[in-house]
Enzyme design. Sequence first.
Site, PDB file in Angstrom:
ATOM      1  N   GLN A  41      76.825  52.987  52.626  1.00 22.30           N
ATOM      2  CA  GLN A  41      76.718  54.373  52.147  1.00 22.30           C
ATOM      3  C   GLN A  41      75.405  54.501  51.380  1.00 22.30           C
ATOM      4  O   GLN A  41      75.134  53.698  50.487  1.00 22.30           O
ATOM      5  CB  GLN A  41      77.882  54.695  51.211  1.00 22.30           C
ATOM      6  N   ASN A  73      76.055  59.925  51.003  1.00 27.93           N
ATOM      7  CA  ASN A  73      76.818  60.392  49.850  1.00 27.93           C
ATOM      8  C   ASN A  73      76.489  61.845  49.544  1.00 27.93           C
ATOM      9  O   ASN A  73      75.321  62.200  49.349  1.00 27.93           O
ATOM     10  CB  ASN A  73      76.485  59.512  48.635  1.00 27.93           C
ATOM     11  N   ASP A  93      82.308  67.301  44.469  1.00 30.30           N
ATOM     12  CA  ASP A  93      81.316  67.727  45.464  1.00 30.30           C
ATOM     13  C   ASP A  93      81.943  68.788  46.370  1.00 30.30           C
ATOM     14  O   ASP A  93      82.989  69.342  46.081  1.00 30.30           O
ATOM     15  CB  ASP A  93      80.861  66.523  46.294  1.00 30.30           C
ATOM     16  N   THR A 138      82.418  49.675  34.787  1.00 31.26           N
ATOM     17  CA  THR A 138      81.163  49.424  35.474  1.00 31.26           C
ATOM     18  C   THR A 138      80.067  50.259  34.833  1.00 31.26           C
ATOM     19  O   THR A 138      80.322  51.368  34.362  1.00 31.26           O
ATOM     20  CB  THR A 138      81.277  49.767  36.977  1.00 31.26           C
ATOM     21  N   VAL A 199      78.456  48.201  44.575  1.00 31.49           N
ATOM     22  CA  VAL A 199      77.061  48.598  44.327  1.00 31.49           C
ATOM     23  C   VAL A 199      76.312  47.405  43.719  1.00 31.49           C
ATOM     24  O   VAL A 199      75.659  46.630  44.420  1.00 31.49           O
ATOM     25  CB  VAL A 199      76.957  49.829  43.387  1.00 31.49           C
ATOM     26  N   CYS A 452     104.906  23.868  26.123  1.00 33.02           N
ATOM     27  CA  CYS A 452     104.471  23.360  27.436  1.00 33.02           C
ATOM     28  C   CYS A 452     105.676  22.905  28.250  1.00 33.02           C
ATOM     29  O   CYS A 452     105.720  23.084  29.467  1.00 33.02           O
ATOM     30  CB  CYS A 452     103.489  22.213  27.260  1.00 33.02           C
TER      31      CYS A 452
END
Length: 526
Positions: A41, A73, A93, A138, A199, A452
């Site tokens: 993309q 995009n 968008d 991110t 990315v 443990c």
Amino acid sequence: MAKPTVDYSLYLVTDSGLNHPSRTLLQSVEDSILGGVTLVQLREKDLDTPAFIDLARKVHAITKKHNVPLLINDNLDVAIAIDAEGAHVGQDDISCVEARRLLGPNKILGISTGTPEEAQKAMADGADYIGIGTCFMTQTKSPKRTLGPIGVRTILEAIPAESELKTVVIGGIKHDNTRRVVTHSAGAHGRIVDGIAVVTGIVGAQDAKVASEQLLSEFKIGHELATIKHQNNVRGAVQDGRASVEDVIKFFPQMLTTLREKSPLTHHISNYVVMNDTANATLALGGSPIMAPSAVEAEDLSKVVSSVVLNIGTLTDSFVDCMYEAGKHANAQSKPVVFDPVGAGATKLREETTRKILNAMHVDIIKGNAGEISTIAKIVGGGDKAETIAMRGVDSLGSGFSNPAAVVQALARREGAVVAMTGITDYVSDGFRTVAIENGHAYQGRITGSGCMIASSIASFAAISPDDHFAAAVAGILALNLAGEHASTRADVHGPGTFRAAFIDEIANLTPQQMFNEARIKTVTV
Ligand code: 3NM
């Protein structure tokens, strides 16, 4: 031209601003395709349309040469001008319906989604695939919140099994968390993400080809693991078909009998301090221990053992290597993995190893004390502060929690694993059933390795209870807590030293019926 068939496995999303300075974006694209990228993309947020078209034509020449589809995009004008194979749009968008109208039926259309409702709308609006995100924190995009693998799973589960909608996960995907994302997000009805969209992990990598090879390989392993887990139906968080807590407790005597009949072999990668005690406790309970800290024999052992314990006390590099190998192979063989993050928050090495273990494999059961569970909550919170605080309980005090049951339940749900937090009261949850175990004696805290030993006991029970790791964790804790109670009342116990020997005796003396008659376990509603 008919719509191309798309392999979504490794989806490169470009960003010129993040491209490694040692090469051009075009080189990154070509290198990554050579490394295995299956779909590209072109995402350029700062270019005007003519410059975008110019760059898109150049990228398209490369992708066409390698027969990899190119999507544009957001900017449909660019997609149409260069006759790209499709486009990707965001929620803010142009609408999916309008994009489909402009592109026609034979182009690939994808949309970003962050909720089950958006996924269902995308399906109705004619999208071919959805990008599910943001998975982890991110720097490429500033999300308000992250989904984590379990958030991704919620979206996958909202898509009907028969739907042809494809899915990719996006946001903070790196080679060392790919496996975890793919396995942990696998939906209850078996839907697994069709790909990972990346990315920085590719364009920002020193070598885009090598980075792509690693990511693709990790994706394929994760996909295989998720398929195996689904087929065996051993994944911890399938919501339907769980036995009630009351039924689980009724079954404990039978579980101990079965354990003693089958004497399952458990591979321990344990620590020097407790190795002898955990081996003896396993034997006393009725299981068989093998203490094998070499990575070289981990694969062979995975074929013959019935469960694995990874214990990070007295950590050395060779223990760490062995844990990765043993965990990976146990996953591939669908053998339960019990993780005991001893002292997880104490040092960077332990914290880093804990992170790597959780990222590199599917851990079926996590057992730790409040401090260790708190460290894990911080790690899997993915750096999302609000979430980490929520996981720890808003008013957590030191290593304690104001609401421990809520913490273990949230962590279990997030990890798709059973979480057991030991302490004066022990809490166990699979994300849906949560209990508090009141059994046990203070003497257990006065000898080293009692925690443990509990991990070993859980692993023996998990080996004979592959379909219900929650039952295994509760039974494993209960068995040793009962032994602790019985040992503490013996006339020959005068202190920790004599308790230690009596404890092993009483593990061996435990009767199946005591596992029901003496259990003090209550369901906690969070
Ligand atoms: N979309 P990286 S997150 C482009 O949540 C994009 O829809 C996202 O970048 C979404 O792989 C994201 O560097 C950025 O973390 C992903």
